[in-house]
Scaffold this motif. Structure first.
Motif, PDB file in Angstrom:
ATOM      1  N   LEU A 173      11.165   5.519  -2.783  1.00 11.55           N
ATOM      2  CA  LEU A 173      10.423   4.444  -2.129  1.00 11.55           C
ATOM      3  C   LEU A 173       9.061   4.183  -2.774  1.00 11.55           C
ATOM      4  O   LEU A 173       8.558   3.055  -2.741  1.00 11.55           O
ATOM      5  N   PHE A 174       8.461   5.227  -3.337  1.00 13.97           N
ATOM      6  CA  PHE A 174       7.075   5.152  -3.799  1.00 13.97           C
ATOM      7  C   PHE A 174       6.769   4.007  -4.762  1.00 13.97           C
ATOM      8  O   PHE A 174       5.759   3.312  -4.568  1.00 13.97           O
ATOM      9  N   PRO A 175       7.561   3.746  -5.799  1.00 12.39           N
ATOM     10  CA  PRO A 175       7.182   2.659  -6.720  1.00 12.39           C
ATOM     11  C   PRO A 175       7.046   1.300  -6.034  1.00 12.39           C
ATOM     12  O   PRO A 175       6.176   0.501  -6.383  1.00 12.39           O
ATOM     13  N   PHE A 176       7.870   1.043  -5.033  1.00 17.88           N
ATOM     14  CA  PHE A 176       7.803  -0.223  -4.302  1.00 17.88           C
ATOM     15  C   PHE A 176       6.551  -0.266  -3.435  1.00 17.88           C
ATOM     16  O   PHE A 176       5.853  -1.284  -3.385  1.00 17.88           O
ATOM     17  N   ALA A 177       6.252   0.833  -2.747  1.00 19.98           N
ATOM     18  CA  ALA A 177       5.058   0.914  -1.912  1.00 19.98           C
ATOM     19  C   ALA A 177       3.796   0.810  -2.772  1.00 19.98           C
ATOM     20  O   ALA A 177       2.829   0.129  -2.400  1.00 19.98           O
ATOM     21  N   ARG A 178       3.806   1.443  -3.913  1.00 19.50           N
ATOM     22  CA  ARG A 178       2.667   1.391  -4.838  1.00 19.50           C
ATOM     23  C   ARG A 178       2.381  -0.046  -5.264  1.00 19.50           C
ATOM     24  O   ARG A 178       1.230  -0.475  -5.309  1.00 19.50           O
ATOM     25  N   GLN A 179       3.425  -0.801  -5.549  1.00 18.11           N
ATOM     26  CA  GLN A 179       3.246  -2.192  -5.966  1.00 18.11           C
ATOM     27  C   GLN A 179       2.690  -3.050  -4.836  1.00 18.11           C
ATOM     28  O   GLN A 179       1.838  -3.908  -5.066  1.00 18.11           O
ATOM     29  N   ILE A 180       3.126  -2.809  -3.608  1.00 20.86           N
ATOM     30  CA  ILE A 180       2.625  -3.563  -2.459  1.00 20.86           C
ATOM     31  C   ILE A 180       1.136  -3.294  -2.272  1.00 20.86           C
ATOM     32  O   ILE A 180       0.354  -4.223  -2.042  1.00 20.86           O
ATOM     33  N   ILE A 181       0.715  -2.029  -2.393  1.00 24.26           N
ATOM     34  CA  ILE A 181      -0.705  -1.674  -2.274  1.00 24.26           C
ATOM     35  C   ILE A 181      -1.512  -2.349  -3.382  1.00 24.26           C
ATOM     36  O   ILE A 181      -2.590  -2.898  -3.142  1.00 24.26           O
ATOM     37  N   ALA A 182      -1.005  -2.325  -4.602  1.00 26.26           N
ATOM     38  CA  ALA A 182      -1.698  -2.951  -5.736  1.00 26.26           C
ATOM     39  C   ALA A 182      -1.848  -4.457  -5.498  1.00 26.26           C
ATOM     40  O   ALA A 182      -2.927  -5.024  -5.726  1.00 26.26           O
ATOM     41  N   ASP A 183      -0.797  -5.096  -5.037  1.00 26.09           N
ATOM     42  CA  ASP A 183      -0.851  -6.535  -4.774  1.00 26.09           C
ATOM     43  C   ASP A 183      -1.826  -6.859  -3.636  1.00 26.09           C
ATOM     44  O   ASP A 183      -2.578  -7.833  -3.708  1.00 26.09           O
ATOM     45  N   ALA A 184      -1.809  -6.045  -2.587  1.00 27.45           N
ATOM     46  CA  ALA A 184      -2.702  -6.287  -1.440  1.00 27.45           C
ATOM     47  C   ALA A 184      -4.161  -6.160  -1.863  1.00 27.45           C
ATOM     48  O   ALA A 184      -4.984  -7.000  -1.482  1.00 27.45           O
ATOM     49  N   SER A 185      -4.506  -5.133  -2.631  1.00 28.12           N
ATOM     50  CA  SER A 185      -5.902  -4.976  -3.060  1.00 28.12           C
ATOM     51  C   SER A 185      -6.304  -6.107  -4.009  1.00 28.12           C
ATOM     52  O   SER A 185      -7.415  -6.634  -3.914  1.00 28.12           O
ATOM     53  N   ARG A 186      -5.411  -6.509  -4.885  1.00 25.26           N
ATOM     54  CA  ARG A 186      -5.704  -7.626  -5.790  1.00 25.26           C
ATOM     55  C   ARG A 186      -5.862  -8.925  -5.004  1.00 25.26           C
ATOM     56  O   ARG A 186      -6.799  -9.697  -5.236  1.00 25.26           O
ATOM     57  N   ASN A 187      -4.980  -9.161  -4.049  1.00 18.57           N
ATOM     58  CA  ASN A 187      -5.076 -10.362  -3.229  1.00 18.57           C
ATOM     59  C   ASN A 187      -6.305 -10.350  -2.327  1.00 18.57           C
ATOM     60  O   ASN A 187      -6.758 -11.408  -1.879  1.00 18.57           O
ATOM     61  N   GLY A 188      -6.850  -9.167  -2.071  1.00 13.59           N
ATOM     62  CA  GLY A 188      -8.076  -9.032  -1.280  1.00 13.59           C
ATOM     63  C   GLY A 188      -9.339  -9.258  -2.098  1.00 13.59           C
ATOM     64  O   GLY A 188     -10.445  -9.187  -1.570  1.00 13.59           O
ATOM     65  N   GLY A 189      -9.178  -9.523  -3.405  1.00 10.23           N
ATOM     66  CA  GLY A 189     -10.333  -9.815  -4.251  1.00 10.23           C
ATOM     67  C   GLY A 189     -10.814  -8.651  -5.097  1.00 10.23           C
ATOM     68  O   GLY A 189     -11.848  -8.742  -5.752  1.00 10.23           O
TER      69      GLY A 189
END
Length: 176
Positions: free
Chosen positions: A125-141
């Protein structure tokens, strides 16, 4: 006449040769579904926190894994990741993800189930969760937060040691 090429008919021999286990089934681990149960991104200082940063914030990451049976062979494994970025005592951002998967495990010996559920399943599961966290922080500016790989085997060993210590420290209940 001696037969030297005959494999012993044991579960260990069958498992070592990649054949069926003693219960007649070849062990299998399948992902039936993956899902995002909860995602939260907080950026309390926006827009100043995005534009007025002089240095990288200190980031604290917490990881937790839980597993629950859904049936005799199906399990819900949930990976929770929480990352908090701070400058001093000020929270720059906080992101929490609860990411799960439904896994079917069949043909494994009972003693292998906990390591599979708490090491192998979250590792998948980790690679998918890692990508979601990366996208959320990037989308947060912010720059994408790329969480380093997690040693789920070490986490599992620590959890088992804590459970053993908790059990050993529990007071004995007198028999009546």
């Amino acid at each position: 006449m001696a037969e030297d090429n005959k494999t012993p008919d044991t579960a260990a021999g069958a498992q070592a040769s990649g054949e069926k286990a003693s219960n007649g089934k070849a062990p299998s681990l399948n992902i039936l579904a993956q899902y995002m149960k909860d995602l939260s991104f907080e950026n309390p200082g926006a827009p100043r926190a995005i534009t007025q940063r002089n240095k990288s914030p200190a980031i604290n990451i917490n990881v937790n894994v839980n597993a629950n049976p859904l049936s005799e062979t199906d399990y819900d494994v949930v990976l929770t990741l929480n990352a908090t970025a701070k400058e001093g005592e000020t929270v720059v951002f906080n992101v929490e993800l609860v990411y799960g998967g439904v896994f079917r495990l069949s043909g494994f010996p009972k003693e292998h189930m906990l390591p599979l559920l708490f090491i192998e399943c979250p590792r998948m599961l980790f690679p998918f969760a890692r990508q979601i966290i990366a996208d959320a922080s990037r989308n947060g500016g912010f720059p994408p937060l790329m969480i380093d790989p997690i040693d789920f085997a070490q986490m599992f060993q620590q959890r088992m040691a804590a459970e053993r210590n908790k059990t050993a420290a529990a007071p004995a209940t007198p028999a009546n």
